[in-house]
Design a protein around this motif. Structure first.
Motif, PDB file in Angstrom:
ATOM      1  N   GLU A  27      46.054  36.275  34.899  1.00 42.32           N
ATOM      2  CA  GLU A  27      47.376  36.771  35.290  1.00 42.32           C
ATOM      3  C   GLU A  27      47.610  38.138  34.639  1.00 42.32           C
ATOM      4  OE1 GLU A  27      51.390  34.440  35.250  1.00 42.32           O
ATOM      5  OE2 GLU A  27      51.276  35.601  33.385  1.00 42.32           O
ATOM      6  N   THR A  28      48.072  39.097  35.415  1.00 36.99           N
ATOM      7  CA  THR A  28      48.366  40.424  34.872  1.00 36.99           C
ATOM      8  C   THR A  28      49.782  40.845  35.226  1.00 36.99           C
ATOM      9  OG1 THR A  28      47.536  41.606  36.835  1.00 36.99           O
ATOM     10  CG2 THR A  28      45.963  41.153  35.058  1.00 36.99           C
ATOM     11  N   LYS A  29      50.351  41.658  34.350  1.00 35.43           N
ATOM     12  CA  LYS A  29      51.658  42.268  34.599  1.00 35.43           C
ATOM     13  C   LYS A  29      51.429  43.755  34.717  1.00 35.43           C
ATOM     14  CE  LYS A  29      56.358  42.704  32.727  1.00 35.43           C
ATOM     15  NZ  LYS A  29      57.275  42.342  31.604  1.00 35.43           N
ATOM     16  N   GLU A  30      51.824  44.313  35.865  1.00 38.77           N
ATOM     17  CA  GLU A  30      51.475  45.692  36.133  1.00 38.77           C
ATOM     18  C   GLU A  30      52.695  46.530  36.513  1.00 38.77           C
ATOM     19  OE1 GLU A  30      48.108  45.828  38.812  1.00 38.77           O
ATOM     20  OE2 GLU A  30      47.173  44.098  37.846  1.00 38.77           O
ATOM     21  N   GLY A  53      56.600  45.871  36.731  1.00 37.57           N
ATOM     22  CA  GLY A  53      56.795  44.518  36.231  1.00 37.57           C
ATOM     23  C   GLY A  53      56.236  43.439  37.140  1.00 37.57           C
ATOM     24  N   LYS A  54      55.401  43.824  38.107  1.00 36.82           N
ATOM     25  CA  LYS A  54      54.848  42.860  39.064  1.00 36.82           C
ATOM     26  C   LYS A  54      53.812  41.975  38.376  1.00 36.82           C
ATOM     27  CE  LYS A  54      55.544  46.104  42.863  1.00 36.82           C
ATOM     28  NZ  LYS A  54      54.885  47.016  43.832  1.00 36.82           N
ATOM     29  N   ILE A  55      53.995  40.680  38.519  1.00 40.77           N
ATOM     30  CA  ILE A  55      53.120  39.700  37.886  1.00 40.77           C
ATOM     31  C   ILE A  55      52.361  38.927  38.956  1.00 40.77           C
ATOM     32  CG2 ILE A  55      53.034  37.658  36.413  1.00 40.77           C
ATOM     33  CD1 ILE A  55      55.584  38.630  35.073  1.00 40.77           C
ATOM     34  N   GLY A  56      51.079  38.719  38.724  1.00 39.05           N
ATOM     35  CA  GLY A  56      50.287  37.949  39.678  1.00 39.05           C
ATOM     36  C   GLY A  56      48.875  37.751  39.175  1.00 39.05           C
ATOM     37  N   ASP A  57      48.130  36.909  39.866  1.00 39.30           N
ATOM     38  CA  ASP A  57      46.759  36.590  39.463  1.00 39.30           C
ATOM     39  C   ASP A  57      45.758  37.550  40.089  1.00 39.30           C
ATOM     40  OD1 ASP A  57      47.608  34.427  37.987  1.00 39.30           O
ATOM     41  OD2 ASP A  57      47.306  32.981  39.605  1.00 39.30           O
ATOM     42  N   ILE A  58      44.713  37.854  39.338  1.00 41.09           N
ATOM     43  CA  ILE A  58      43.561  38.561  39.882  1.00 41.09           C
ATOM     44  C   ILE A  58      42.341  37.680  39.691  1.00 41.09           C
ATOM     45  CG2 ILE A  58      44.523  40.862  39.452  1.00 41.09           C
ATOM     46  CD1 ILE A  58      42.665  41.049  37.018  1.00 41.09           C
ATOM     47  N   GLN A  78      46.761  43.286  54.945  1.00 44.77           N
ATOM     48  CA  GLN A  78      47.899  42.617  54.336  1.00 44.77           C
ATOM     49  C   GLN A  78      47.458  41.736  53.175  1.00 44.77           C
ATOM     50  OE1 GLN A  78      51.561  42.846  55.252  1.00 44.77           O
ATOM     51  NE2 GLN A  78      51.134  42.360  53.124  1.00 44.77           N
ATOM     52  N   GLY A  79      46.348  41.037  53.338  1.00 48.39           N
ATOM     53  CA  GLY A  79      45.857  40.170  52.268  1.00 48.39           C
ATOM     54  C   GLY A  79      45.501  40.957  51.014  1.00 48.39           C
ATOM     55  N   VAL A  80      44.810  42.063  51.203  1.00 54.67           N
ATOM     56  CA  VAL A  80      44.421  42.893  50.059  1.00 54.67           C
ATOM     57  C   VAL A  80      45.653  43.535  49.432  1.00 54.67           C
ATOM     58  CG1 VAL A  80      43.098  44.915  49.328  1.00 54.67           C
ATOM     59  CG2 VAL A  80      42.114  43.304  50.961  1.00 54.67           C
ATOM     60  N   SER A  81      46.615  43.916  50.256  1.00 53.83           N
ATOM     61  CA  SER A  81      47.853  44.500  49.739  1.00 53.83           C
ATOM     62  C   SER A  81      48.549  43.533  48.797  1.00 53.83           C
ATOM     63  CB  SER A  81      48.787  44.871  50.896  1.00 53.83           C
ATOM     64  OG  SER A  81      49.981  45.458  50.413  1.00 53.83           O
ATOM     65  N   TRP A  82      48.659  42.274  49.195  1.00 52.60           N
ATOM     66  CA  TRP A  82      49.286  41.266  48.334  1.00 52.60           C
ATOM     67  C   TRP A  82      48.485  41.076  47.045  1.00 52.60           C
ATOM     68  CZ3 TRP A  82      50.077  37.739  53.160  1.00 52.60           C
ATOM     69  CH2 TRP A  82      51.301  38.046  53.754  1.00 52.60           C
ATOM     70  N   GLU A  83      47.164  41.043  47.164  1.00 51.09           N
ATOM     71  CA  GLU A  83      46.327  40.851  45.978  1.00 51.09           C
ATOM     72  C   GLU A  83      46.489  42.000  44.979  1.00 51.09           C
ATOM     73  OE1 GLU A  83      42.660  38.180  47.848  1.00 51.09           O
ATOM     74  OE2 GLU A  83      42.306  40.244  47.236  1.00 51.09           O
ATOM     75  N   MET A  84      46.759  43.195  45.513  1.00 55.85           N
ATOM     76  CA  MET A  84      46.907  44.368  44.646  1.00 55.85           C
ATOM     77  C   MET A  84      48.355  44.587  44.217  1.00 55.85           C
ATOM     78  SD  MET A  84      44.217  46.963  46.549  1.00 55.85           S
ATOM     79  CE  MET A  84      44.186  48.165  45.217  1.00 55.85           C
ATOM     80  N   LYS A  85      49.185  43.567  44.469  1.00 59.47           N
ATOM     81  CA  LYS A  85      50.597  43.568  44.065  1.00 59.47           C
ATOM     82  C   LYS A  85      51.421  44.623  44.791  1.00 59.47           C
ATOM     83  CE  LYS A  85      49.574  41.571  39.529  1.00 59.47           C
ATOM     84  NZ  LYS A  85      48.115  41.442  39.736  1.00 59.47           N
ATOM     85  N   HIS A  86      51.057  44.828  46.062  1.00 61.35           N
ATOM     86  CA  HIS A  86      51.875  45.616  46.968  1.00 61.35           C
ATOM     87  C   HIS A  86      52.480  44.654  47.986  1.00 61.35           C
ATOM     88  CE1 HIS A  86      50.676  49.476  45.418  1.00 61.35           C
ATOM     89  NE2 HIS A  86      49.394  49.232  45.628  1.00 61.35           N
ATOM     90  N   PHE A  87      53.302  45.189  48.886  1.00 60.47           N
ATOM     91  CA  PHE A  87      53.906  44.344  49.916  1.00 60.47           C
ATOM     92  C   PHE A  87      53.476  44.773  51.313  1.00 60.47           C
ATOM     93  CE2 PHE A  87      56.824  44.128  46.276  1.00 60.47           C
ATOM     94  CZ  PHE A  87      56.855  42.757  46.096  1.00 60.47           C
ATOM     95  N   ARG A  88      53.521  46.075  51.576  1.00 62.67           N
ATOM     96  CA  ARG A  88      53.207  46.580  52.909  1.00 62.67           C
ATOM     97  C   ARG A  88      51.699  46.759  53.081  1.00 62.67           C
ATOM     98  NH1 ARG A  88      54.465  51.417  52.813  1.00 62.67           N
ATOM     99  NH2 ARG A  88      55.224  51.587  50.667  1.00 62.67           N
ATOM    100  N   CYS A  89      51.176  46.366  54.249  1.00 65.25           N
ATOM    101  CA  CYS A  89      49.739  46.504  54.511  1.00 65.25           C
ATOM    102  C   CYS A  89      49.339  47.972  54.602  1.00 65.25           C
ATOM    103  CB  CYS A  89      49.345  45.759  55.783  1.00 65.25           C
ATOM    104  SG  CYS A  89      50.108  46.382  57.292  1.00 65.25           S
TER     105      CYS A  89
END
Length: 305
Positions: free
Chosen positions: A203-206, A209-214, A286-297
């Motif tokens: 889990e990273t915080k970037e 302040g976006k938090i998510g798993d890599i 879109q999938g990669v965008s979410w993984e990189m803690k973005h929203f828009r594809c």
């Protein structure tokens, strides 16, 4: 200086903002309004930069008091911003705002203690000049992918940097996500459904302040885990990390894209993995965008050029 970051910047603004003051007074070293800001819009812009810098320093250096900010912190923040390949105008605005912070701190401490504390943030301008001369600022599209990232990583002499760069290439993390990792951020193992293999989850915080798993290779995960068990945390000195990346890029004769180049490399590879798994181009974006803690594809398309 006590209070929240936003409250402190509000207090500092008060000592350098003089609405409507004449330019001749602002450039006159003998005038009380020397180097003050006269435009409300400009001051609002500068304060936004200072709020961002303050929150970043609080997060990564535990600086809760603006009076404790040093040239070292200013340099680290400038390097952090350069990491994201900003426009010339944006980086110049950041440098200007940090310059006003130096003036504000001097005036604030003079008013508070009767003696002006020493602050010298000239390093900000040196890094601005360097970034421009080395084309580290945005001036049209530029592909920042490392074609052979693992060759660069293998040339690193600091084991922590080797692991950190591996995390970025494998998981797409920003630099701030790998500079400090604690035990509670290790989330074990799971199957990556895109490639069908077991991976480690961190889990990273970037940024923002976006938090998510890599997801990273099991070998990389276990190296991080071993260091945390031994030292209590996995920690990288950001400045030293980026300096070693520059050195190994020079050694290999490739353009230095700093640590963010590893993130670009991840993005392009990961889109191809999604497509091999049967996803459409739009679904992959879109999938990669979410993984990189973005929203828009569309953000992912930036990494693809």
């Amino acid at each position: 200086m006590r209070g929240s970051v936003d409250w402190q910047t509000a207090e500092l603004v008060k000592v350098i903002f003089v609405e409507g003051t004449k330019k001749e007074d602002r450039v006159n070293p003998t005038h009380s309004n020397f180097l003050c800001v006269s435009s409300f819009k400009t001051m609002e812009t500068y304060r936004s930069v200072l709020n961002n810098a303050g929150h970043w320093m609080k997060e990564f250096y535990c600086i809760k008091d603006f009076e404790q900010i040093t040239a070292e912190h200013i340099e680290a923040y400038m390097l952090y911003k350069i990491e994201y390949y900003p426009s010339k105008q944006y980086l110049a605005k950041i440098s200007a705002a940090l310059g006003k912070l130096e003036i504000a701190l001097k005036r604030y401490t003079l008013q508070k203690y009767g003696v002006e504390k020493h602050y010298d943030f000239q390093i900000r301008q040196l890094h601005l000049t360097m970034a421009k001369s080395l084309n580290w600022v945005y001036d049209g599209y530029r592909n920042r992918v490392y074609t052979n990232p693992y060759a660069l990583i293998a040339s690193m002499t600091n084991p922590l940097h080797t692991i950190g760069a591996s995390i970025q290439v494998q998981g797409g993390s920003r630099a701030e996500g790998i500079c400090l990792i604690k035990a509670e951020q290790l989330h074990g193992y799971r199957i990556d459904n895109i490639i069908g293999k077991e991976v480690g989850v961190i889990e990273t915080k970037e940024k923002g302040g976006k938090i998510g798993d890599i997801l990273v290779n099991i070998e990389t995960y276990q190296k991080v885990e071993a260091i945390i068990k031994m030292d209590g945390k996995f920690k990288i000195n950001y400045k030293a990390y980026t300096e070693e990346i520059r050195n190994v890029c020079k050694k290999h004769g490739v353009s230095c894209e700093s640590s963010h180049g590893f993130r670009w490399t991840y993005a392009q590879r990961r889109v191809r993995e999604y497509q091999k798994a049967g996803y459409s181009y739009e679904e992959a974006l879109q999938g990669v965008s979410w993984e990189m803690k973005h929203f828009r594809c569309s953000v992912t398309e930036h990494y693809l050029g």
